[in-house]
Write a protein that holds these residues in place. Structure first.
Motif, PDB file in Angstrom:
ATOM      1  N   UNK A 145      40.616  55.807  37.093  1.00 29.04           N
ATOM      2  CA  UNK A 145      40.532  54.602  37.908  1.00 29.04           C
ATOM      3  C   UNK A 145      41.907  54.239  38.448  1.00 29.04           C
ATOM      4  N   UNK A 146      42.141  54.598  39.709  1.00 27.37           N
ATOM      5  CA  UNK A 146      43.386  54.247  40.399  1.00 27.37           C
ATOM      6  C   UNK A 146      43.043  53.232  41.485  1.00 27.37           C
ATOM      7  N   UNK A 186      47.222  41.689  30.019  1.00 27.02           N
ATOM      8  CA  UNK A 186      46.694  41.114  31.262  1.00 27.02           C
ATOM      9  C   UNK A 186      47.489  39.870  31.645  1.00 27.02           C
ATOM     10  N   UNK A 187      47.701  39.003  30.679  1.00 21.74           N
ATOM     11  CA  UNK A 187      48.351  37.733  30.988  1.00 21.74           C
ATOM     12  C   UNK A 187      49.811  37.946  31.394  1.00 21.74           C
ATOM     13  N   UNK A 188      50.429  38.921  30.749  1.00 15.50           N
ATOM     14  CA  UNK A 188      51.836  39.187  31.046  1.00 15.50           C
ATOM     15  C   UNK A 188      52.021  39.877  32.393  1.00 15.50           C
ATOM     16  N   UNK A 189      51.135  40.799  32.716  1.00 13.48           N
ATOM     17  CA  UNK A 189      51.427  41.676  33.850  1.00 13.48           C
ATOM     18  C   UNK A 189      50.449  41.590  35.024  1.00 13.48           C
ATOM     19  N   UNK A 190      49.302  40.947  34.845  1.00 17.48           N
ATOM     20  CA  UNK A 190      48.329  40.964  35.934  1.00 17.48           C
ATOM     21  C   UNK A 190      48.098  39.578  36.487  1.00 17.48           C
ATOM     22  N   UNK A 191      48.559  39.396  37.691  1.00 14.16           N
ATOM     23  CA  UNK A 191      48.421  38.110  38.352  1.00 14.16           C
ATOM     24  C   UNK A 191      46.953  37.700  38.403  1.00 14.16           C
ATOM     25  N   UNK A 192      46.700  36.429  38.170  1.00 11.65           N
ATOM     26  CA  UNK A 192      45.317  35.972  38.228  1.00 11.65           C
ATOM     27  C   UNK A 192      44.612  36.063  36.894  1.00 11.65           C
ATOM     28  N   UNK A 219      44.860  48.952  34.713  1.00 12.32           N
ATOM     29  CA  UNK A 219      44.827  47.508  34.450  1.00 12.32           C
ATOM     30  C   UNK A 219      44.198  47.200  33.097  1.00 12.32           C
ATOM     31  N   UNK A 220      44.806  46.221  32.417  1.00 11.53           N
ATOM     32  CA  UNK A 220      44.253  45.763  31.144  1.00 11.53           C
ATOM     33  C   UNK A 220      42.840  45.216  31.359  1.00 11.53           C
ATOM     34  N   UNK A 221      42.627  44.598  32.513  1.00  6.01           N
ATOM     35  CA  UNK A 221      41.290  44.092  32.866  1.00  6.01           C
ATOM     36  C   UNK A 221      40.255  45.219  32.804  1.00  6.01           C
ATOM     37  N   UNK A 222      40.600  46.357  33.387  1.00 12.45           N
ATOM     38  CA  UNK A 222      39.652  47.476  33.386  1.00 12.45           C
ATOM     39  C   UNK A 222      39.412  48.013  31.978  1.00 12.45           C
ATOM     40  N   UNK A 223      40.486  48.055  31.209  1.00 10.59           N
ATOM     41  CA  UNK A 223      40.352  48.575  29.852  1.00 10.59           C
ATOM     42  C   UNK A 223      39.496  47.634  28.996  1.00 10.59           C
ATOM     43  N   UNK A 270      39.358  50.363  45.138  1.00  6.09           N
ATOM     44  CA  UNK A 270      38.593  49.182  44.707  1.00  6.09           C
ATOM     45  C   UNK A 270      38.864  48.914  43.239  1.00  6.09           C
ATOM     46  N   UNK A 271      39.081  47.647  42.934  1.00  5.66           N
ATOM     47  CA  UNK A 271      39.329  47.284  41.541  1.00  5.66           C
ATOM     48  C   UNK A 271      38.105  46.648  40.897  1.00  5.66           C
ATOM     49  N   UNK A 272      36.992  46.587  41.640  1.00  3.83           N
ATOM     50  CA  UNK A 272      35.775  46.011  41.063  1.00  3.83           C
ATOM     51  C   UNK A 272      35.339  46.868  39.874  1.00  3.83           C
ATOM     52  N   UNK A 273      35.325  46.273  38.693  1.00  3.09           N
ATOM     53  CA  UNK A 273      35.101  47.040  37.460  1.00  3.09           C
ATOM     54  C   UNK A 273      33.691  47.606  37.364  1.00  3.09           C
TER      55      UNK A 273
END
Ligand SMILES: Nc1ncnc2c1ncn2[C@@H]1O[C@H](COP(=O)(O)OP(=O)(O)OP(=O)(O)O)[C@@H](O)[C@H]1O
Ligand SMILES: O=C([O-])CC(=O)C(=O)O
Ligand SMILES: [Ca+2]
Ligand SMILES: [Mn+2]
Length: 666
Positions: free
Chosen positions: A288-289, A159-165, A257-261, A321-324
């Motif tokens: 989840x796309x 997440x930190x490496x690849x996902x902004x925010x 997304x790592x966030x979703x995982x 939508x990226x809302x988990x």
């Protein structure tokens, strides 16, 4: 490494390259000298040198290979012969099948592991990929790396490496952004209507199930799968739902997304290594796309967001939508279909248990207090949001909690506060750029800030998350009109009436001064998630409450002393005392009086709660305003219930009359 003795007391680099001896000018520097007494010279380490010749080698020493996955059930098993490699291959084949495009011949080429770690001793071995056959797309020429059930630490790094925010907060949580959507999109939910679901599900007015056809589902599925396969890597989670071992469901979540995982790692039940080895084929799969929109020209689409459920295929697709929370609540919808088919009641409720085994359910719409009140330092937490009630008792569907964070305080909600640590996903919060301290009051991104953490982060979680049959069924309403009493004891018919009504009232945007409270009625306190007609769930609840002698309660966690704007929200401390009195049994035999209009039984005294607030009429300065508001709310209840008036609830048609009579009368 070769060491050079100092020639003239100067320091010099120990080096393999041609010696600097003889060069003039710069002083020679040496860092280590084994020929001299250690304290003769200044040096910074006296230990033996590391067993690595390069930085890469050094880094590889840091990482120990995970303990070999559990040796398979001893020597007696028939299928114990599978080598680790064979197992690995089967796993990839299963994932490849999940990701297979249905218009092409095969699944994508998969490789396990992070593409960024190629050549670092990762398992990128070619014998692990699935040999491609005929393929119609260039995506068949590339590998899709599968990051399979990564650990929280690994997901943090991704997440930190690849996902902004993505940031680590001062307490170690992973702060992240869910993008343009910071809440669910119920109007973009679609359910495939086929011969089976046509019969089984609730369709039409008031139903959350907006139809789509099978073909359109496949169009969206293809879009999601193609998007995922076009990526260099995707995350795959294989996990469980439902702590009742007899009714456990295997779910697979494929996401970008790592966030979703990490969110699903926390929210679903985490398998042990043994369970993962035998995972096999999932019972339900989410694609989840969310970063990729749906095509608005597609039939049935009314926006670029689409959350599609196909019960026959056991699949769900998320686009736009990226809302988990869509994944969490999407699976909840699936459980609302699968469980009642097995005579198990699925519930949008929190659940906890006292030291003596007394179980309480907490129903309520979003923001009414399920998570806050089920997280109780004096009781065991079974779960905060989704449960099943079967012949065996209650079981949590999930493996984690999803707490609202707005205005969170350490004093009022210490257990939730302390759960926000390493491993926890913190969505859409604002934090200090430097100290990374979270400002829970800040609503700049959204008011729906959330923390998702594994249930064991709550110190008194009951694991496994199951319990006996409930003794108390607490219906929570956050009444911003301020007319419902802080607590009332309900008859069974009243419990059904209020369960089917599913009332709460919130206040929409507060920018321009005082706004009218907005009444919301959501059948079963979760109309957005149920799949069959509300009366189906209501009948099951009535039957179970009756059979197990549970008592119903209505608790107003909203306003007192006036509507929003003039009154105040009931102090959480008072609500907690009320809940304590329900749990302890004190309230069951207290003195009661009946209110007008709503006909609710209200206690006259509760320890730790000022008696005058127990009857709302006392707290309003203007009694007429109170009466008008009460009538207004009663009217809203009546109007909402009209659609249910013609339904029979359960086999007992007497119950129908009783339930109707249990509503407001005026
Ligand atoms: N008297 C009260 N009782 C309960 N909650 C209160 C009270 N006063 C304020 N609150 C706040 O209301 C919110 C209740 O939210 P909670 O997370 O418990 O909702 P929920 O029912 O679990 O909703 P969701 O299903 O969306 O997760 C919390 O932020 C809590 O601090
Ligand atoms: O699903 C969500 O986004 C949060 C939640 O628990 C609810 O709304 O009931
Ligand atoms: Ca909650
Ligand atoms: Mn919820």
């Amino acid at each position: 490494m070769e060491k050079k003795a100092p020639e003239n007391g100067e320091f010099s680099f120990a080096s393999n390259t041609p010696r600097s001896t003889g060069r003039k000018g710069l002083p020679k520097i040496q860092t280590q000298d084994h020929n001299k007494k250690a304290n003769d010279v200044c040096h910074d380490d006296s230990g033996t040198p590391v067993k690595a010749k390069t930085i890469d080698e050094l880094h590889s020493l840091q990482r120990k290979k995970s303990a070999p996955t559990t040796p398979i059930k001893g020597t007696q098993g028939a299928f114990t012969a599978l080598s680790e490699e064979e197992r690995h291959k089967q796993q990839l084949q299963s994932i490849s099948a999940s990701l297979a495009s249905l218009t092409r011949e095969t699944g994508p080429k998969l490789v396990k592991g992070d593409p960024a770690r190629k050549g670092e001793g990762q398992q990128i071995a070619h014998h692990h990929h699935i040999t491609p056959t005929l393929s119609a797309s260039d995506s068949a020429l590339k590998f899709t790396h599968i990051l399979y059930n990564l650990s929280p630490a690994e997901l943090y790094e991704q997440a930190i490496k690849y996902e902004k925010g993505s940031f680590i907060t001062s307490t170690g949580a992973l702060a992240t952004l869910s993008g343009a959507k910071t809440g669910r999109s119920p109007r973009d939910k679609r359910v495939v209507r086929d011969e089976t679901t046509e019969e089984d599900l609730w369709w039409g007015k008031g139903s959350p199930n907006i139809e789509m056809d099978e073909h359109t589902f496949m169009v969206n599925r293809e879009r999601a799968v193609d998007y995922l396969n076009s990526l260099e890597k995707v995350f795959v989670n294989d996990q469980f739902l439902n702590w009742d071992p007899e009714h456990r469901i295997k779910v697979r979540i494929v996401s970008a997304r790592a966030y979703h995982s990490l969110f699903m790692h926390n929210m679903c039940i985490r398998p042990t290594l043994e369970e993962l080895e035998d995972f096999g084929t999932p019972d339900f799969t989410i694609y989840n796309a969310g970063q990729f929109p749906c095509n608005r020209y597609t039939h049935y689409m009314t926006s670029s967001t689409s959350i599609d459920i196909n019960l026959a295929r056991k699949e769900m697709v998320i686009l736009g939508t990226q809302y988990a929370g869509e994944m969490k609540k999407g699976l909840f919808g699936v459980m609302h279909y699968l469980m009642p088919k097995r005579q198990i009641l699925s519930l949008h409720s929190g659940c906890n248990m006292g030291k003596d085994g007394d179980v309480a359910l907490f129903f309520g719409l979003s923001g009414t207090g399920k998570t806050t009140l089920s997280t109780d330092h004096n009781r065991y937490l079974i779960g905060d949001d989704e449960h099943c009630w079967s012949e065996n008792g209650v079981s949590n569907i999930e493996g984690g909690c999803y707490a609202k964070c707005i205005d969170l305080s350490r004093e009022k909600e210490p257990d939730i506060w302390n759960a926000i640590k390493f491993g926890t996903v913190l969505e859409n919060v604002v934090f200090d750029e430097h100290t990374r301290e979270v400002d829970y009051i800040d609503k700049s991104v959204t008011e729906n800030t959330r923390a998702a953490y594994p249930i064991e982060y709550i110190p008194n979680a009951k694991i496994p998350c199951v319990g006996p049959h409930p003794k108390n069924v607490i219906l929570l309403a956050c009444d911003a009109f301020g007319v419902l009493p802080p607590v009332s004891k309900l008859s069974l018919a009243q419990t059904m009436y209020h369960f089917i009504s599913g009332y709460t009232a919130l206040v929409a945007g507060t920018e321009d001064g005082i706004k009218e409270p907005q009444a919301t009625f959501s059948a079963c306190f979760g109309a957005a998630f149920i799949m069959m007609h509300p009366t189906k769930y209501a009948a099951m609840l009535a039957e179970k409450m009756q059979k197990h002698g549970a008592t119903g309660w209505l608790v107003n966690t909203g306003w007192s002393g006036g509507s929003y704007g003039s009154g105040n929200r009931i102090k959480l401390a008072y609500t907690r005392r009320i809940i304590d009195a329900i749990h302890s049994g004190c309230l069951l035999n207290a003195k009661y009086k009946k209110t007008e209009v709503f006909g609710l039984e209200i206690p006259t005294e509760i320890e730790g709660v000022p008696s005058e607030i127990l009857d709302p009429v006392n707290t309003w300065s203007d009694e007429n305003a109170y009466k008008d508001t009460q009538l207004k709310l009663a009217g809203l209840f009546k109007k909402n219930f009209e659609v249910f008036a013609n339904y029979k609830i359960g086999k007992d048609s007497m119950l129908k009359e009783e339930i109707l009579a249990a509503g407001p009368n005026y």
